[in-house]
Design a protein around this motif. Sequence first.
Motif, PDB file in Angstrom:
ATOM      1  N   TYR A 223     -45.565 -14.048  -8.428  1.00  2.67           N
ATOM      2  CA  TYR A 223     -45.058 -14.189 -10.101  1.00  2.67           C
ATOM      3  C   TYR A 223     -45.534 -14.087 -11.245  1.00  2.67           C
ATOM      4  CZ  TYR A 223     -39.680 -15.972  -8.149  1.00  2.67           C
ATOM      5  OH  TYR A 223     -39.059 -15.155  -7.480  1.00  2.67           O
ATOM      6  N   ASN A 226     -43.691 -11.732 -12.968  1.00  2.00           N
ATOM      7  CA  ASN A 226     -42.863 -12.064 -13.884  1.00  2.00           C
ATOM      8  C   ASN A 226     -42.985 -13.228 -15.164  1.00  2.00           C
ATOM      9  OD1 ASN A 226     -42.506 -11.030 -11.165  1.00  2.00           O
ATOM     10  ND2 ASN A 226     -40.304 -13.025 -11.580  1.00  2.00           N
ATOM     11  N   GLU A 252     -32.281  -8.843 -13.047  1.00  4.90           N
ATOM     12  CA  GLU A 252     -32.491 -10.379 -13.120  1.00  4.90           C
ATOM     13  C   GLU A 252     -33.661 -10.998 -13.924  1.00  4.90           C
ATOM     14  OE1 GLU A 252     -33.609 -11.694  -9.148  1.00  4.90           O
ATOM     15  OE2 GLU A 252     -35.676 -10.511  -9.265  1.00  4.90           O
ATOM     16  N   GLY A 253     -33.106 -11.803 -14.398  1.00  3.82           N
ATOM     17  CA  GLY A 253     -34.137 -13.208 -14.889  1.00  3.82           C
ATOM     18  C   GLY A 253     -35.197 -12.706 -14.088  1.00  3.82           C
ATOM     19  N   PRO A 254     -37.023 -13.330 -14.799  1.00  5.27           N
ATOM     20  CA  PRO A 254     -38.325 -13.164 -13.775  1.00  5.27           C
ATOM     21  C   PRO A 254     -38.092 -14.896 -13.277  1.00  5.27           C
ATOM     22  CG  PRO A 254     -38.388 -13.005 -16.303  1.00  5.27           C
ATOM     23  CD  PRO A 254     -37.053 -12.745 -16.220  1.00  5.27           C
ATOM     24  N   THR A 257     -31.355 -15.604 -12.047  1.00 10.62           N
ATOM     25  CA  THR A 257     -30.254 -14.206 -11.782  1.00 10.62           C
ATOM     26  C   THR A 257     -29.037 -14.665 -13.024  1.00 10.62           C
ATOM     27  OG1 THR A 257     -29.681 -15.718  -9.825  1.00 10.62           O
ATOM     28  CG2 THR A 257     -28.438 -14.239  -9.752  1.00 10.62           C
ATOM     29  N   GLY A 287     -28.842 -15.635  -5.899  1.00  9.06           N
ATOM     30  CA  GLY A 287     -29.738 -16.867  -6.038  1.00  9.06           C
ATOM     31  C   GLY A 287     -28.862 -18.154  -5.557  1.00  9.06           C
ATOM     32  N   THR A 288     -29.107 -18.892  -4.976  1.00 11.45           N
ATOM     33  CA  THR A 288     -28.208 -20.008  -5.081  1.00 11.45           C
ATOM     34  C   THR A 288     -27.353 -20.882  -5.253  1.00 11.45           C
ATOM     35  OG1 THR A 288     -30.116 -21.482  -5.273  1.00 11.45           O
ATOM     36  CG2 THR A 288     -30.147 -20.895  -3.239  1.00 11.45           C
ATOM     37  N   VAL A 323     -29.104 -18.439 -14.561  1.00 18.29           N
ATOM     38  CA  VAL A 323     -28.302 -19.477 -14.083  1.00 18.29           C
ATOM     39  C   VAL A 323     -29.779 -19.552 -13.043  1.00 18.29           C
ATOM     40  CG1 VAL A 323     -25.693 -19.535 -14.008  1.00 18.29           C
ATOM     41  CG2 VAL A 323     -27.025 -18.665 -12.044  1.00 18.29           C
ATOM     42  N   SER A 324     -29.889 -20.914 -12.903  1.00 13.90           N
ATOM     43  CA  SER A 324     -31.245 -20.947 -11.689  1.00 13.90           C
ATOM     44  C   SER A 324     -30.988 -22.847 -11.503  1.00 13.90           C
ATOM     45  CB  SER A 324     -32.307 -20.519 -12.004  1.00 13.90           C
ATOM     46  OG  SER A 324     -32.514 -21.549 -13.043  1.00 13.90           O
ATOM     47  N   SER A 325     -31.702 -22.573 -10.417  1.00 15.12           N
ATOM     48  CA  SER A 325     -31.914 -24.063 -10.217  1.00 15.12           C
ATOM     49  C   SER A 325     -31.729 -25.866 -10.691  1.00 15.12           C
ATOM     50  CB  SER A 325     -31.969 -23.983  -8.761  1.00 15.12           C
ATOM     51  OG  SER A 325     -31.685 -23.535  -7.384  1.00 15.12           O
TER      52      SER A 325
HETATM   53  N1  PLP Z   1     -34.189 -14.412  -9.968  1.00 14.42           N
HETATM   54  C1  PLP Z   1     -35.918 -14.854  -9.145  1.00 14.42           C
HETATM   55  C2  PLP Z   1     -36.549 -14.200  -9.395  1.00 14.42           C
HETATM   56  C3  PLP Z   1     -35.435 -16.310  -9.532  1.00 14.42           C
HETATM   57  O1  PLP Z   1     -36.905 -16.793  -9.472  1.00 14.42           O
HETATM   58  C4  PLP Z   1     -35.011 -17.068  -8.886  1.00 14.42           C
HETATM   59  C5  PLP Z   1     -35.319 -18.843  -9.254  1.00 14.42           C
HETATM   60  O2  PLP Z   1     -35.696 -19.492  -9.449  1.00 14.42           O
HETATM   61  C6  PLP Z   1     -33.534 -16.967  -8.966  1.00 14.42           C
HETATM   62  C7  PLP Z   1     -32.981 -15.338  -9.077  1.00 14.42           C
HETATM   63  C8  PLP Z   1     -32.194 -18.402  -9.522  1.00 14.42           C
HETATM   64  O3  PLP Z   1     -32.611 -18.565  -7.965  1.00 14.42           O
HETATM   65  P1  PLP Z   1     -31.717 -20.140  -7.491  1.00 14.42           P
HETATM   66  O4  PLP Z   1     -30.252 -20.367  -8.272  1.00 14.42           O
HETATM   67  O5  PLP Z   1     -31.327 -20.304  -6.685  1.00 14.42           O
HETATM   68  O6  PLP Z   1     -32.789 -20.832  -8.886  1.00 14.42           O
END
Ligand code: PLP
Length: 367
Positions: A223, A226, A252-254, A257, A287-288, A323-325
């Motif tokens: 990373y 990123n 996407e973002g670093p 999503t 992305g989850t 969005v992310s976890s």
């Molecule tokens: N894209 C990248 C490059 C990521 O590193 C992440 C999460 O860290 C995501 C997308 C989002 O994924 P998630 O929603 O599964 O957290």
Amino acid sequence: RPQQSSTEHTAPTTQSFVPEAGGSVLVMLTPDRASGTVTAQVQDPRLPALTVTDQGVTRGDGIFETLMATPGQGQDGAGFHLRKSAAHLARLAASAEATQIPVPSEQDWRDGIAAGLGVFAAGNPGRAAVVKLVATRGPEAAPGGGHYGGGLDAGGLDSSAPSGPARVEQLTGTYWALVSPVSEASSHARETGLKVLLLDRGYESGVQERAPWLLLGAKTLSYAVNMAAMRHAKSQGADDVIFTSSDGKVLEGPTSTVLMARRVPRADGTQGVELITPLRRNGILPGTSQGVIFAAAERAGWELGYGPLVPDDLMDADGLWLVSSVRLVAPVTHLDGVELTVDHELTEQLSAFLAEDLDPGSHGPVD
Ligand code: PLP
């Protein structure tokens, strides 16, 4: 999946370590060749745990997942709900397959996480946790054979190997779960929104199929790029980044999503919502969060779309989010200095969809 061991489930071992308030807990998952099982050892993350020849450190050759655990719902042991756990573990298995890093079984990970969360809660009662799972390729081979420090034999993957001890024999990587408190910065981004820069990721959108060794759909430890993009954005007064491909597609973002919404007129005269995310085969991580939001949005009758998107689509959107976890649903307020429409009602709906934690099904990271 060939990389999953199917070892017998054994109760994890824990030590008496309890973190101070705000402190983290490390759980090392160690394959035990003698018993053919994987043991979970809880320890203080401030103490040494890795050899300097570990290829996760020397080459960034490893994979990871970051999950959120919320207290008080008790579905996953230790009184926590591990959000989107099946989708994260499925994506970890897919990353393992892409990188050919053998990983412990899903049950081994779950046992390790539960052990870590139990100890985390003792030092941080009532706090939500970030759970980071890491699997590396393990220690480098020493000149003349053998290994430095770790003492593991270099092992190729043999997916036809029988289950039990023979599978544990293949677990030549290094495996851990780190349980930490959720940072204040995560909720700050949700509340104030994000100023985002569009930055060129430097490859074209078709590269994933042509060059699978770039591992674009896998969540690898590499990373550094990123993080450099994030530092660049911060040096320009922005908070975050949306990458574009060299042929101008939104990626996407670093660490997130991209989601955008358009309000669309329905045949009956009412307004519906179309929720769109970039095309996944354009070299992004599935992305989850996006997967579970799409599953709930579909149930709520929203229209769903997968790009391709270009920057003008984002500029014209009725809402744009990263969005992310852990940070969850963060609205983008500015894109390249241009103020965007921010729709708080849509942000709340997306956050509620994410909290439903539905099985993402065909929208999931591994469908
Ligand atoms: N894209 C990248 C490059 C990521 O590193 C992440 C999460 O860290 C995501 C997308 C989002 O994924 P998630 O929603 O599964 O957290």
